[in-house]
Write a protein that holds these residues in place. Sequence first.
Motif, PDB file in Angstrom:
ATOM      1  N   TYR A 289       0.793  -1.222   0.000  1.00 33.69           N
ATOM      2  CA  TYR A 289       0.000   0.000   0.000  1.00 33.69           C
ATOM      3  C   TYR A 289       0.830   1.279   0.000  1.00 33.69           C
ATOM      4  N   VAL A 290       2.041   1.224   0.544  1.00 29.22           N
ATOM      5  CA  VAL A 290       2.853   2.437   0.689  1.00 29.22           C
ATOM      6  C   VAL A 290       4.028   2.461  -0.279  1.00 29.22           C
ATOM      7  N   GLY A 291       4.592   1.305  -0.595  1.00 32.68           N
ATOM      8  CA  GLY A 291       5.697   1.247  -1.537  1.00 32.68           C
ATOM      9  C   GLY A 291       7.043   1.031  -0.897  1.00 32.68           C
ATOM     10  N   LEU A 292       7.159   1.281   0.406  1.00 35.35           N
ATOM     11  CA  LEU A 292       8.379   1.019   1.158  1.00 35.35           C
ATOM     12  C   LEU A 292       8.101  -0.008   2.242  1.00 35.35           C
ATOM     13  N   MET A 293       9.133  -0.697   2.697  1.00 37.28           N
ATOM     14  CA  MET A 293       8.996  -1.529   3.883  1.00 37.28           C
ATOM     15  C   MET A 293       8.819  -0.617   5.095  1.00 37.28           C
ATOM     16  N   PRO A 294       8.130  -1.080   6.136  1.00 37.59           N
ATOM     17  CA  PRO A 294       7.871  -0.208   7.288  1.00 37.59           C
ATOM     18  C   PRO A 294       9.132   0.407   7.893  1.00 37.59           C
ATOM     19  N   LYS A 295      10.200  -0.359   8.010  1.00 31.72           N
ATOM     20  CA  LYS A 295      11.435   0.170   8.601  1.00 31.72           C
ATOM     21  C   LYS A 295      11.997   1.299   7.757  1.00 31.72           C
ATOM     22  N   GLN A 296      11.940   1.158   6.448  1.00 32.79           N
ATOM     23  CA  GLN A 296      12.409   2.222   5.554  1.00 32.79           C
ATOM     24  C   GLN A 296      11.559   3.483   5.725  1.00 32.79           C
ATOM     25  N   TYR A 297      10.239   3.286   5.823  1.00 33.39           N
ATOM     26  CA  TYR A 297       9.348   4.434   5.916  1.00 33.39           C
ATOM     27  C   TYR A 297       9.504   5.161   7.249  1.00 33.39           C
ATOM     28  N   LEU A 298       9.652   4.409   8.315  1.00 29.62           N
ATOM     29  CA  LEU A 298       9.873   5.024   9.625  1.00 29.62           C
ATOM     30  C   LEU A 298      11.130   5.892   9.607  1.00 29.62           C
ATOM     31  N   ARG A 299      12.138   5.415   8.933  1.00 27.15           N
ATOM     32  CA  ARG A 299      13.386   6.186   8.826  1.00 27.15           C
ATOM     33  C   ARG A 299      13.139   7.524   8.132  1.00 27.15           C
ATOM     34  N   VAL A 300      12.377   7.511   7.046  1.00 23.27           N
ATOM     35  CA  VAL A 300      12.079   8.736   6.318  1.00 23.27           C
ATOM     36  C   VAL A 300      11.256   9.691   7.170  1.00 23.27           C
ATOM     37  N   ILE A 301      10.242   9.180   7.862  1.00 23.09           N
ATOM     38  CA  ILE A 301       9.365  10.039   8.659  1.00 23.09           C
ATOM     39  C   ILE A 301      10.123  10.690   9.812  1.00 23.09           C
ATOM     40  N   ARG A 302      10.990   9.936  10.478  1.00 27.04           N
ATOM     41  CA  ARG A 302      11.796  10.535  11.560  1.00 27.04           C
ATOM     42  C   ARG A 302      12.652  11.679  11.013  1.00 27.04           C
ATOM     43  N   PHE A 303      13.227  11.454   9.845  1.00 24.86           N
ATOM     44  CA  PHE A 303      14.037  12.507   9.219  1.00 24.86           C
ATOM     45  C   PHE A 303      13.188  13.745   8.921  1.00 24.86           C
ATOM     46  N   LEU A 304      11.986  13.561   8.372  1.00 22.50           N
ATOM     47  CA  LEU A 304      11.134  14.701   8.036  1.00 22.50           C
ATOM     48  C   LEU A 304      10.742  15.489   9.280  1.00 22.50           C
ATOM     49  N   TYR A 305      10.443  14.786  10.362  1.00 18.32           N
ATOM     50  CA  TYR A 305      10.096  15.494  11.596  1.00 18.32           C
ATOM     51  C   TYR A 305      11.297  16.232  12.168  1.00 18.32           C
ATOM     52  N   ALA A 306      12.491  15.676  12.001  1.00 21.45           N
ATOM     53  CA  ALA A 306      13.687  16.386  12.455  1.00 21.45           C
ATOM     54  C   ALA A 306      13.857  17.687  11.681  1.00 21.45           C
ATOM     55  N   VAL A 307      13.640  17.640  10.379  1.00 19.62           N
ATOM     56  CA  VAL A 307      13.743  18.845   9.556  1.00 19.62           C
ATOM     57  C   VAL A 307      12.676  19.862   9.960  1.00 19.62           C
ATOM     58  N   GLU A 308      11.460  19.392  10.143  1.00 22.32           N
ATOM     59  CA  GLU A 308      10.369  20.290  10.518  1.00 22.32           C
ATOM     60  C   GLU A 308      10.627  20.919  11.883  1.00 22.32           C
ATOM     61  N   PHE A 309      11.116  20.117  12.839  1.00 17.89           N
ATOM     62  CA  PHE A 309      11.428  20.618  14.180  1.00 17.89           C
ATOM     63  C   PHE A 309      12.488  21.717  14.088  1.00 17.89           C
ATOM     64  N   ARG A 310      13.509  21.475  13.293  1.00 23.90           N
ATOM     65  CA  ARG A 310      14.594  22.454  13.159  1.00 23.90           C
ATOM     66  C   ARG A 310      14.109  23.721  12.464  1.00 23.90           C
ATOM     67  N   ASN A 311      13.198  23.605  11.521  1.00 21.48           N
ATOM     68  CA  ASN A 311      12.648  24.786  10.859  1.00 21.48           C
ATOM     69  C   ASN A 311      11.858  25.654  11.836  1.00 21.48           C
ATOM     70  N   ARG A 312      11.169  25.004  12.776  1.00 22.74           N
ATOM     71  CA  ARG A 312      10.392  25.752  13.776  1.00 22.74           C
ATOM     72  C   ARG A 312      11.281  26.344  14.855  1.00 22.74           C
ATOM     73  N   MET A 313      12.374  25.644  15.176  1.00 15.14           N
ATOM     74  CA  MET A 313      13.250  26.078  16.265  1.00 15.14           C
ATOM     75  C   MET A 313      14.692  26.108  15.772  1.00 15.14           C
ATOM     76  N   PRO A 314      15.035  27.069  14.933  1.00 13.98           N
ATOM     77  CA  PRO A 314      16.367  27.106  14.325  1.00 13.98           C
ATOM     78  C   PRO A 314      17.505  27.301  15.316  1.00 13.98           C
ATOM     79  N   GLU A 315      17.171  27.647  16.553  1.00 21.75           N
ATOM     80  CA  GLU A 315      18.233  27.880  17.532  1.00 21.75           C
ATOM     81  C   GLU A 315      18.732  26.595  18.190  1.00 21.75           C
ATOM     82  N   VAL A 316      18.024  25.474  18.032  1.00 22.33           N
ATOM     83  CA  VAL A 316      18.432  24.247  18.721  1.00 22.33           C
ATOM     84  C   VAL A 316      19.686  23.665  18.085  1.00 22.33           C
ATOM     85  N   ASP A 317      20.546  23.065  18.925  1.00 21.39           N
ATOM     86  CA  ASP A 317      21.739  22.414  18.383  1.00 21.39           C
ATOM     87  C   ASP A 317      21.392  20.991  17.964  1.00 21.39           C
ATOM     88  N   LEU A 318      22.345  20.329  17.319  1.00 24.10           N
ATOM     89  CA  LEU A 318      22.080  19.019  16.732  1.00 24.10           C
ATOM     90  C   LEU A 318      21.799  17.966  17.798  1.00 24.10           C
TER      91      LEU A 318
END
Length: 277
Positions: free
Chosen positions: A199-228
């Motif tokens: 239904y999605v095209g990726l294995m669940p582990k692959q997709y979870l990896r992508v989603i975590r990355f997207l949320y990290a980017v979104e979090f950093r865009n909202r709070m650009p002052e946070v360190d890595l």
Amino acid sequence: MSKYQYRPPCRELSGYVQYYWMLDLEDVCPSCEPHRLTPQGFMEIVFYYRDSYKLILSDGEESHPRATLYGQRTEFIDILPTGRVGLMSVVFTPVGVRDILHLPLNELINRYVSLEEVLGREGKDMEEQMMNLASFDERVDGLETFLLGRLQRRNEFENNRMRMVMTRLLQCRGMFNVEQLAGYACLSKKQFERVFSTYVGLMPKQYLRVIRFLYAVEFRNRMPEVDLATLAFHTGYYDAAHLANEIKALTGHTSSTLFQLMCFSEDADSIEWFLGV
């Protein structure tokens, strides 16, 4: 000067399409820079209706289809506009795309294919229509007629099950493991992996990896002052090095370069639309 336009789908397509967007660059760019396409968590069809694009490869360049279906991605690709930019995109929901395209989605991972190649004459006709229409609304209306004509609801039970899983996955920002998601879906791990990839095209582990990355980017865009290190802690990574390595693997950029680019990119808006934040 650039002009972005966004529009949600009609009610009948709301479970299948996330949104439509169009970009027009008013000025011709004689020396355009390549645009990097990174994992986004969705599939889309993009129509390049003005000057052509090229795909940047390690050993040169090749022409890019005017109407391109992008599969789910776990890696990046670079495309290069050759003049005046004009493109129109339909972004599918992670689960809904299967009932419109009727394709084996797991065979499209990290692939881009012409719409004509996968849909034949129907795809070519849609490409020509997008080239000839003038306004954003006209293109959206034409696309919706096309998509509604292809919509075939098949297994509503599995559709709803996977939509519930996807909602839960996004709510928890990808901070699940596969076993937890399988339990939520009332399936064994093996059954869940099979259904999810269908239904999605990726294995669940692959997709979870992508989603975590997207949320990290979104979090950093909202709070650009946070360190890595702080960013890694809040988005489910072991430490700053783990997050930095994931960013490099998924985008080809260092973390500092990626966050700088995102400040001036439509990709940041795309991520927010997709995650619903």
